[in-house]
Scaffold this motif. Structure first.
Motif, PDB file in Angstrom:
ATOM      1  N   TYR A 170       6.556   7.860  -5.589  1.00  0.00           N
ATOM      2  CA  TYR A 170       7.704   6.987  -5.882  1.00  0.00           C
ATOM      3  C   TYR A 170       7.254   5.709  -6.588  1.00  0.00           C
ATOM      4  CZ  TYR A 170      11.470   3.642  -5.196  1.00  0.00           C
ATOM      5  OH  TYR A 170      12.430   2.685  -5.415  1.00  0.00           O
ATOM      6  N   GLN A 171       6.182   5.084  -6.087  1.00  0.00           N
ATOM      7  CA  GLN A 171       5.699   3.851  -6.702  1.00  0.00           C
ATOM      8  C   GLN A 171       5.217   4.065  -8.141  1.00  0.00           C
ATOM      9  OE1 GLN A 171       3.319   0.951  -4.735  1.00  0.00           O
ATOM     10  NE2 GLN A 171       3.770   1.725  -2.681  1.00  0.00           N
ATOM     11  N   TRP A 181       0.846  -1.176   0.000  1.00  0.00           N
ATOM     12  CA  TRP A 181       0.000   0.000   0.000  1.00  0.00           C
ATOM     13  C   TRP A 181       0.893   1.242   0.000  1.00  0.00           C
ATOM     14  CZ3 TRP A 181      -4.799  -0.749  -1.193  1.00  0.00           C
ATOM     15  CH2 TRP A 181      -5.452  -1.907  -0.806  1.00  0.00           C
ATOM     16  N   TYR A 182       0.337   2.339  -0.492  1.00  0.00           N
ATOM     17  CA  TYR A 182       1.071   3.603  -0.398  1.00  0.00           C
ATOM     18  C   TYR A 182       1.262   3.935   1.084  1.00  0.00           C
ATOM     19  CZ  TYR A 182      -0.352   4.196  -5.314  1.00  0.00           C
ATOM     20  OH  TYR A 182      -0.557   4.044  -6.655  1.00  0.00           O
ATOM     21  N   SER A 183       2.506   4.183   1.489  1.00  0.00           N
ATOM     22  CA  SER A 183       2.799   4.424   2.898  1.00  0.00           C
ATOM     23  C   SER A 183       2.976   5.899   3.214  1.00  0.00           C
ATOM     24  CB  SER A 183       4.060   3.657   3.309  1.00  0.00           C
ATOM     25  OG  SER A 183       5.166   4.038   2.513  1.00  0.00           O
ATOM     26  N   GLY A 184       2.710   6.781   2.275  1.00  0.00           N
ATOM     27  CA  GLY A 184       2.821   8.223   2.472  1.00  0.00           C
ATOM     28  C   GLY A 184       2.703   8.899   1.117  1.00  0.00           C
ATOM     29  N   THR A 185       2.561  10.210   1.133  1.00  0.00           N
ATOM     30  CA  THR A 185       2.389  10.926  -0.131  1.00  0.00           C
ATOM     31  C   THR A 185       3.598  10.756  -1.049  1.00  0.00           C
ATOM     32  OG1 THR A 185       3.207  12.944   0.943  1.00  0.00           O
ATOM     33  CG2 THR A 185       0.815  12.624   0.855  1.00  0.00           C
ATOM     34  N   ARG A 244      11.478  17.312 -12.785  1.00  0.00           N
ATOM     35  CA  ARG A 244      11.313  15.866 -12.689  1.00  0.00           C
ATOM     36  C   ARG A 244      12.575  15.148 -12.221  1.00  0.00           C
ATOM     37  NH1 ARG A 244      12.227  11.118 -16.513  1.00  0.00           N
ATOM     38  NH2 ARG A 244      11.680  12.524 -18.194  1.00  0.00           N
ATOM     39  N   ASP A 245      13.755  15.555 -12.711  1.00  0.00           N
ATOM     40  CA  ASP A 245      14.980  14.857 -12.320  1.00  0.00           C
ATOM     41  C   ASP A 245      15.275  15.052 -10.831  1.00  0.00           C
ATOM     42  OD1 ASP A 245      15.465  17.547 -12.705  1.00  0.00           O
ATOM     43  OD2 ASP A 245      17.440  17.297 -13.603  1.00  0.00           O
ATOM     44  N   VAL A 246      15.015  16.250 -10.310  1.00  0.00           N
ATOM     45  CA  VAL A 246      15.234  16.509  -8.889  1.00  0.00           C
ATOM     46  C   VAL A 246      14.242  15.695  -8.048  1.00  0.00           C
ATOM     47  CG1 VAL A 246      15.203  18.280  -7.079  1.00  0.00           C
ATOM     48  CG2 VAL A 246      16.151  18.808  -9.339  1.00  0.00           C
ATOM     49  N   LEU A 247      12.993  15.661  -8.470  1.00  0.00           N
ATOM     50  CA  LEU A 247      11.983  14.883  -7.753  1.00  0.00           C
ATOM     51  C   LEU A 247      12.385  13.418  -7.675  1.00  0.00           C
ATOM     52  CD1 LEU A 247       9.156  14.547  -6.465  1.00  0.00           C
ATOM     53  CD2 LEU A 247       8.259  14.213  -8.786  1.00  0.00           C
ATOM     54  N   THR A 248      12.808  12.866  -8.798  1.00  0.00           N
ATOM     55  CA  THR A 248      13.190  11.459  -8.829  1.00  0.00           C
ATOM     56  C   THR A 248      14.315  11.171  -7.844  1.00  0.00           C
ATOM     57  OG1 THR A 248      12.523  11.261 -11.151  1.00  0.00           O
ATOM     58  CG2 THR A 248      14.032   9.593 -10.298  1.00  0.00           C
ATOM     59  N   LYS A 249      15.344  12.024  -7.846  1.00  0.00           N
ATOM     60  CA  LYS A 249      16.486  11.825  -6.942  1.00  0.00           C
ATOM     61  C   LYS A 249      16.042  11.817  -5.480  1.00  0.00           C
ATOM     62  CE  LYS A 249      20.755  13.987  -5.257  1.00  0.00           C
ATOM     63  NZ  LYS A 249      20.312  13.812  -3.842  1.00  0.00           N
ATOM     64  N   TYR A 250      15.239  12.793  -5.085  1.00  0.00           N
ATOM     65  CA  TYR A 250      14.854  12.893  -3.678  1.00  0.00           C
ATOM     66  C   TYR A 250      13.862  11.809  -3.266  1.00  0.00           C
ATOM     67  CZ  TYR A 250      17.603  16.949  -2.503  1.00  0.00           C
ATOM     68  OH  TYR A 250      18.663  17.786  -2.218  1.00  0.00           O
ATOM     69  N   LEU A 251      13.047  11.339  -4.195  1.00  0.00           N
ATOM     70  CA  LEU A 251      12.155  10.227  -3.871  1.00  0.00           C
ATOM     71  C   LEU A 251      12.941   8.940  -3.678  1.00  0.00           C
ATOM     72  CD1 LEU A 251       9.037  10.815  -6.164  1.00  0.00           C
ATOM     73  CD2 LEU A 251       9.248  11.241  -3.714  1.00  0.00           C
ATOM     74  N   VAL A 252      13.940   8.714  -4.505  1.00  0.00           N
ATOM     75  CA  VAL A 252      14.788   7.526  -4.354  1.00  0.00           C
ATOM     76  C   VAL A 252      15.532   7.581  -3.020  1.00  0.00           C
ATOM     77  CG1 VAL A 252      16.816   6.328  -5.265  1.00  0.00           C
ATOM     78  CG2 VAL A 252      15.029   7.114  -6.831  1.00  0.00           C
TER      79      VAL A 252
END
Length: 408
Positions: free
Chosen positions: A108-109, A99-103, A199-207
């Motif tokens: 990320y998923q 399940w999604y565990s947070g926003t 988008r590239d910054v978002l991806t990095k911080y989500l990972v």
């Protein structure tokens, strides 16, 4: 095929427990609002009016009603060959499934969904707010400032700032500190939960956030502070229009009341900013010879033979002879019986209020005690309930789904 400039991700999986019986069988964004809309219509309409044609809707809790409502996205002009509206529930892959565990975890998923459109920017939205916003103006400012992330903020009274995530900024509106519900706020800039990321910054911080076992995987609590502390350019974008989080019974009732009056606080009929919805085809509403309507919103398909004052009636509502409705929200296909009185209440869908019943009446000493923490003085009747003839439902009481309960 060239990538999209921006893709929107709409978080619509919240349980909405503070809405009580209204969200027992549906996600909060699917709750009816304003006579012919559902809450999710507002962020979706904002996307369309802002020129955003690709929207991922992240569902989780009780998604059936929401999924059926969204359909192909045609009602919002989002049935596109290259883009459109996409329902994104949690799913199981070969590696994992959860399940999604947070926003932040929810986004990320769904990074593979975002990546297939190769956008430059990602807009993150909540599915449970009532407002009109031109996201393209926010994007223009984001680009002009060379920002890595931009957060929409709303000025709130200082005495209420402790209830919000507060953004402290410098003179250029760059966010230098984020405080989650501070006891002594330094600013009145409250986060609206609306973000634009490169988008590239978002991806990095989500990972990075996913790899952090101590994180709650939340944008406000974890990702945004990490970006600020990491030296990323995070800016605030000031919003000054009407905005309301309808996450409680009182705020949902108040937002519906904001639609009424000679000059309503929130205008549903702004020709320059249309609110789209998937409404059933209904005949015009019918007003009987003895009907009386004052400062109310009456939707198509209603039949009114009694009196309606300062109230919102959804499609298919019947008000029988001698009935009185005041300061109330009556959801679709409900019948208010002859001589019944409904005051300051939210009545769910497909409810039958019996002849002569009193809903929202004064609490008497002999009435059984009941919990009104969620409702205050607003009476709430769950979907598909039957309130017996001449029954009394005191102010603030909740009538929950119970096959044997007739409202006594």
């Amino acid at each position: 095929m060239p990538g999209k400039k921006i893709v929107a991700m709409l978080l619509a999986g919240g349980q909405g427990s503070r809405l009580g019986e209204l969200t027992k069988s549906m996600a909060k964004p699917a709750v009816p609002f304003g006579g012919k809309y559902r809450i999710i219509d507002f962020p979706l309409s904002n996307c369309v009016n802002s020129g955003i044609d690709t929207v991922g809707v992240l569902t989780q809790y009780e998604p059936l009603a929401l999924n059926a409502y969204l359909g192909s996205g045609q009602a919002w002009d989002l049935d596109r060959l290259n883009g459109g509206v996409f329902v994104l529930p949690p799913y199981v892959s070969q590696q994992s499934g959860e399940w999604y565990s947070g926003t932040a975890n929810a986004i990320y998923q769904n990074l593979p969904f975002i990546e297939q459109f190769d956008p430059d920017y990602v807009l993150i939205l909540s599915g449970d707010h009532i407002y009109k916003m031109d996201y393209s103006k926010m994007l223009e400012v984001h680009i002009s400032k060379g920002a890595d992330a931009t957060i929409a903020v709303l000025d709130v009274p200082l005495e209420e700032a402790h209830r919000f995530g507060i953004m402290n900024t410098d003179d250029s509106c760059r966010i230098i500190e984020f405080e989650e519900k501070p006891k002594e706020p330094k600013s009145t800039k409250a986060s609206m939960g609306i973000y634009i990321f490169n988008r590239d910054v978002l991806t990095k911080y989500l990972v990075d956030d996913t790899a952090n076992e101590k994180s709650e995987h939340d944008f406000g609590k974890n990702v945004i502070p990490a970006m600020i502390n990491g030296g990323q350019k995070v800016f605030a974008w000031q919003f000054s229009g009407y905005w309301r989080d309808v996450g409680t019974i009182s705020s949902l009732w108040e937002a519906n009341m904001d639609l009424l009056g000679v000059v309503p606080r929130f205008d549903l009929y702004d020709t320059e900013w249309r609110i789209y919805s998937k409404s059933p085809v209904m005949p015009p509403h019918y007003m009987g010879e003895d009907s009386e309507v004052d400062d109310s919103l009456i939707t198509e398909g209603c039949a009114v033979h009694g009196s309606v004052k300062r109230s919102v009636l959804f499609a298919g509502v019947t008000v029988e002879h001698g009935a009185l409705i005041e300061d109330s929200v009556i959801m679709p296909n409900t019948v208010i019986g002859a001589g019944a009185v409904v005051k300051k209440a939210i009545i769910g869908e497909n409810v039958k209020i019996g002849t002569g019943a009193l809903v929202g009446c004064e609490k008497l000493p002999e009435d059984e005690p009941y919990d009104n923490k969620l409702t205050g003085d607003i009476t709430l009747v769950a979907n598909s309930m039957n309130i017996c003839e001449k029954a009394r439902v005191p102010a603030g009481k909740v009538i929950r789904f119970d096959p044997e309960n007739c409202g006594k």
